[in-house]
Motif scaffolding. Structure first.
Motif, PDB file in Angstrom:
ATOM      1  N   THR A   1       0.815  -1.221   0.000  1.00 40.77           N
ATOM      2  CA  THR A   1       0.000   0.000   0.000  1.00 40.77           C
ATOM      3  C   THR A   1       0.845   1.265   0.000  1.00 40.77           C
ATOM      4  OG1 THR A   1      -0.131  -0.065   2.427  1.00 40.77           O
ATOM      5  CG2 THR A   1      -1.912  -1.150   1.189  1.00 40.77           C
ATOM      6  N   VAL A   2       2.045   1.193  -0.569  1.00 40.11           N
ATOM      7  CA  VAL A   2       2.908   2.380  -0.599  1.00 40.11           C
ATOM      8  C   VAL A   2       2.206   3.538  -1.297  1.00 40.11           C
ATOM      9  CG1 VAL A   2       5.044   3.342  -1.544  1.00 40.11           C
ATOM     10  CG2 VAL A   2       5.075   1.099  -0.428  1.00 40.11           C
ATOM     11  N   ALA A   3       1.586   3.279  -2.454  1.00 41.46           N
ATOM     12  CA  ALA A   3       0.925   4.347  -3.208  1.00 41.46           C
ATOM     13  C   ALA A   3      -0.215   4.980  -2.421  1.00 41.46           C
ATOM     14  CB  ALA A   3       0.409   3.797  -4.538  1.00 41.46           C
ATOM     15  N   GLN A   4      -0.873   4.201  -1.570  1.00 46.75           N
ATOM     16  CA  GLN A   4      -2.014   4.715  -0.819  1.00 46.75           C
ATOM     17  C   GLN A   4      -1.605   5.358   0.508  1.00 46.75           C
ATOM     18  OE1 GLN A   4      -1.935   1.393  -1.942  1.00 46.75           O
ATOM     19  NE2 GLN A   4      -3.019   1.960  -3.826  1.00 46.75           N
ATOM     20  N   ASP A   5      -0.571   4.809   1.158  1.00 51.22           N
ATOM     21  CA  ASP A   5      -0.264   5.204   2.529  1.00 51.22           C
ATOM     22  C   ASP A   5       0.897   6.193   2.674  1.00 51.22           C
ATOM     23  OD1 ASP A   5      -2.239   3.451   3.218  1.00 51.22           O
ATOM     24  OD2 ASP A   5      -0.893   1.846   3.897  1.00 51.22           O
ATOM     25  N   ILE A   6       1.743   6.310   1.662  1.00 47.58           N
ATOM     26  CA  ILE A   6       2.921   7.180   1.782  1.00 47.58           C
ATOM     27  C   ILE A   6       2.661   8.484   1.033  1.00 47.58           C
ATOM     28  CG2 ILE A   6       5.371   7.420   1.345  1.00 47.58           C
ATOM     29  CD1 ILE A   6       4.641   5.300   3.449  1.00 47.58           C
ATOM     30  N   PRO A   7       2.546   9.606   1.749  1.00 53.88           N
ATOM     31  CA  PRO A   7       2.310  10.889   1.071  1.00 53.88           C
ATOM     32  C   PRO A   7       3.468  11.253   0.149  1.00 53.88           C
ATOM     33  CG  PRO A   7       1.880  11.058   3.435  1.00 53.88           C
ATOM     34  CD  PRO A   7       2.560   9.746   3.213  1.00 53.88           C
ATOM     35  N   VAL A   8       3.149  11.793  -0.998  1.00 52.19           N
ATOM     36  CA  VAL A   8       4.170  12.178  -1.972  1.00 52.19           C
ATOM     37  C   VAL A   8       4.328  13.696  -1.980  1.00 52.19           C
ATOM     38  CG1 VAL A   8       3.729  10.165  -3.409  1.00 52.19           C
ATOM     39  CG2 VAL A   8       2.484  12.296  -3.866  1.00 52.19           C
ATOM     40  N   ASN A   9       5.377  14.156  -2.645  1.00 46.68           N
ATOM     41  CA  ASN A   9       5.608  15.596  -2.786  1.00 46.68           C
ATOM     42  C   ASN A   9       4.365  16.268  -3.347  1.00 46.68           C
ATOM     43  OD1 ASN A   9       8.146  13.949  -3.306  1.00 46.68           O
ATOM     44  ND2 ASN A   9       9.022  15.929  -2.787  1.00 46.68           N
ATOM     45  N   HIS A  10       4.069  17.458  -2.830  1.00 43.05           N
ATOM     46  CA  HIS A  10       2.925  18.293  -3.194  1.00 43.05           C
ATOM     47  C   HIS A  10       1.635  17.846  -2.522  1.00 43.05           C
ATOM     48  CE1 HIS A  10       4.641  20.576  -6.892  1.00 43.05           C
ATOM     49  NE2 HIS A  10       5.611  20.186  -6.089  1.00 43.05           N
ATOM     50  N   SER A  11       1.670  16.750  -1.768  1.00 45.96           N
ATOM     51  CA  SER A  11       0.517  16.354  -0.976  1.00 45.96           C
ATOM     52  C   SER A  11       0.433  17.226   0.273  1.00 45.96           C
ATOM     53  CB  SER A  11       0.649  14.886  -0.563  1.00 45.96           C
ATOM     54  OG  SER A  11      -0.214  14.577   0.519  1.00 45.96           O
ATOM     55  N   ALA A  12      -0.780  17.484   0.737  1.00 51.24           N
ATOM     56  CA  ALA A  12      -0.966  18.260   1.965  1.00 51.24           C
ATOM     57  C   ALA A  12      -0.418  17.524   3.178  1.00 51.24           C
ATOM     58  CB  ALA A  12      -2.451  18.554   2.173  1.00 51.24           C
ATOM     59  N   ARG A  13      -0.167  16.215   3.044  1.00 54.18           N
ATOM     60  CA  ARG A  13       0.332  15.405   4.164  1.00 54.18           C
ATOM     61  C   ARG A  13       1.820  15.113   4.060  1.00 54.18           C
ATOM     62  NH1 ARG A  13      -1.334  10.440   4.281  1.00 54.18           N
ATOM     63  NH2 ARG A  13      -2.023  10.336   2.120  1.00 54.18           N
ATOM     64  N   PHE A  14       2.497  15.682   3.054  1.00 54.50           N
ATOM     65  CA  PHE A  14       3.912  15.387   2.871  1.00 54.50           C
ATOM     66  C   PHE A  14       4.755  16.203   3.849  1.00 54.50           C
ATOM     67  CE2 PHE A  14       8.073  16.062   0.811  1.00 54.50           C
ATOM     68  CZ  PHE A  14       8.450  14.745   0.613  1.00 54.50           C
TER      69      PHE A  14
END
Length: 426
Positions: free
Chosen positions: A382-395
């Motif tokens: 679930t890396v794509a779902q659980d790990i926030p990426v750059n430009h995400s509000a959760r990064f």
């Protein structure tokens, strides 16, 4: 051994400045600034560089800062960090999360956050600059530390160059930059050749004929026209490019109309294209124009579509020889935490700086995600779902070992050229 000994001597002081770097990072994260508005950040950077006896050039290209530290005869190395933040409302829940709002270039009030990690880049470069200034015996030459505005808009490097950057600093023999990415913190990844894509942005306007929503037969509906264009554009990469010819095409926005019962006169599409070589770029952009024009013709549009070019980013293509040198240095410094980075579809304007000097360069990635969190997501698939990426509000990269890694990477890279060949640990 000279390189390793030099690096060990320089980074020996990292423990003594770690707490200060973490405090600086938290403050910078809590006070982000939009592109071309990095006044507070630039002032704090310049103040620190001056205190370490760098020759400092301020206001380059607006808010850019360049520090030059001459330490005898030898090569010149340029290290670069970008400073700007994004119009994003932070949702990390961190005690030092941004609550800043600002007025953007169009006059809108927007939230601001360091959702891309540029606060990491600035902090790490300051850490490397401080360590290099404090330990001059293991190296010789000239270190240029460049803090660039407006990377997110793609014009920060160009503005610094237009403002005489190449006259302010000596020509670097090599240039380096890094970016924090959503990989386990402590890891470092290099890649020779193509690393980041080129990017082309465009606003496309299609024209119809407006009418009442109850009488579509009297209209040429630009919303339908735009919708058909969006669907058809997705076939360019999947049906017109070979499988080994990477590209990304995104329609990020459609803007049309103001009411549900009014068919508007026109619609706008904001399109982003990312490619890695000029042949693919030309093919994709030509296909975009062909499809848009054909769909407008098929719909009976009252006039030709309008294409307005937006920001364009160059590709980042790392020099093969320089990358080998840096990769070897990272292997020595980080052991099995150093590896090869994947090809990235993100874009950067860093390469315009070394290209203007005619200097080779390499650009690498450092991880910023808590290793245990990443490993858990990886095990679950679930890396794509659980790990926030750059430009995400959760990064929000974890402080450590992200900052230590970024500082050590910059020092190790700089010393591939600046280390004294006869230096040995006492």
């Amino acid at each position: 051994m000279a390189l390793r000994d030099s690096a060990d001597a320089v980074v020996a002081g990292l423990g003594g400045i770690r707490s200060d770097l973490e405090d600086f990072y938290k403050d910078l994260h809590a006070h982000p600034e939009l592109s071309h508005q990095e006044h507070r950040t630039a002032a704090r950077v310049a103040e620190r560089l001056k205190s370490w006896n760098y020759l400092v050039h301020e206001g380059v290209g607006g808010t850019g800062v360049v520090g030059v530290l001459a330490n005898g005869d030898g090569p010149t190395v340029l290290l670069r960090a970008d400073m700007d933040a994004l119009p994003v409302r932070e949702e990390t829940g961190l005690p030092y999360a941004s609550t800043v709002t600002a007025t953007d270039a169009s006059g809108r009030q927007v939230p601001v956050a360091h959702a891309c990690g540029h606060d990491v880049h600035v902090t790490c470069l300051l850490g490397a600059a401080r360590l290099m200034a404090a330990a001059r015996k293991p190296w010789q030459g000239t270190l240029v530390t460049l803090f660039q505005p407006a990377e997110e808009l793609g014009d920060g490097a160009d503005r610094m160059l237009a403002d005489g950057l190449t006259d302010h600093v000596p020509r670097p023999d090599v240039a380096f930059a890094q970016h924090v990415l959503p990989y386990p913190a402590g890891q470092v990844g290099t890649r020779a050749g193509s690393f980041l894509s080129a990017a082309d942005n465009a606003k496309i306007t299609v024209y119809g004929r407006g009418a009442h929503g109850s009488a579509p037969q009297a209209a040429i509906d630009p919303v339908v026209m735009a919708s058909m264009i969006v669907v058809r554009l997705q076939t360019i990469v999947s049906r017109e490019l070979a499988a080994n010819q990477p590209a990304v095409l995104t329609v990020g926005a459609i803007q049309a109309g103001t009411s549900g019962n009014v068919i508007p006169e026109s619609a706008e599409l904001l399109v982003n294209v990312r490619t890695y070589d000029e042949d693919t770029r030309r093919a994709v952009l030509a296909a975009v124009r062909r499809i848009v024009e054909a769909e407008c013709d098929a719909s009976g549009a009252i006039r030709e579509p309008r294409f307005d070019e937006g920001a364009r980013f160059p590709p980042t293509v790392n020099d093969e020889a320089v990358t080998r040198e840096v990769s070897a240095a990272f292997a020595t410094t980080f052991g099995d935490r150093a590896g090869t980075s994947e090809l990235q579809s993100a874009s950067e304007d860093f390469s315009r700086l070394p290209d203007a000097f005619g200097s080779p360069y390499t650009y690498w990635a450092i991880g910023g995600i808590d290793p245990d969190t990443y490993q858990t997501a990886q095990q679950r698939g679930t890396v794509a779902q659980d790990i926030p990426v750059n430009h995400s509000a959760r990064f929000a990269p974890v402080l450590q070992p992200t900052l230590d890694t970024g500082v050590q990477a910059l020092v190790a890279a700089a010393l591939t050229r600046l280390a004294k060949p006869d230096h040995a640990s006492p």
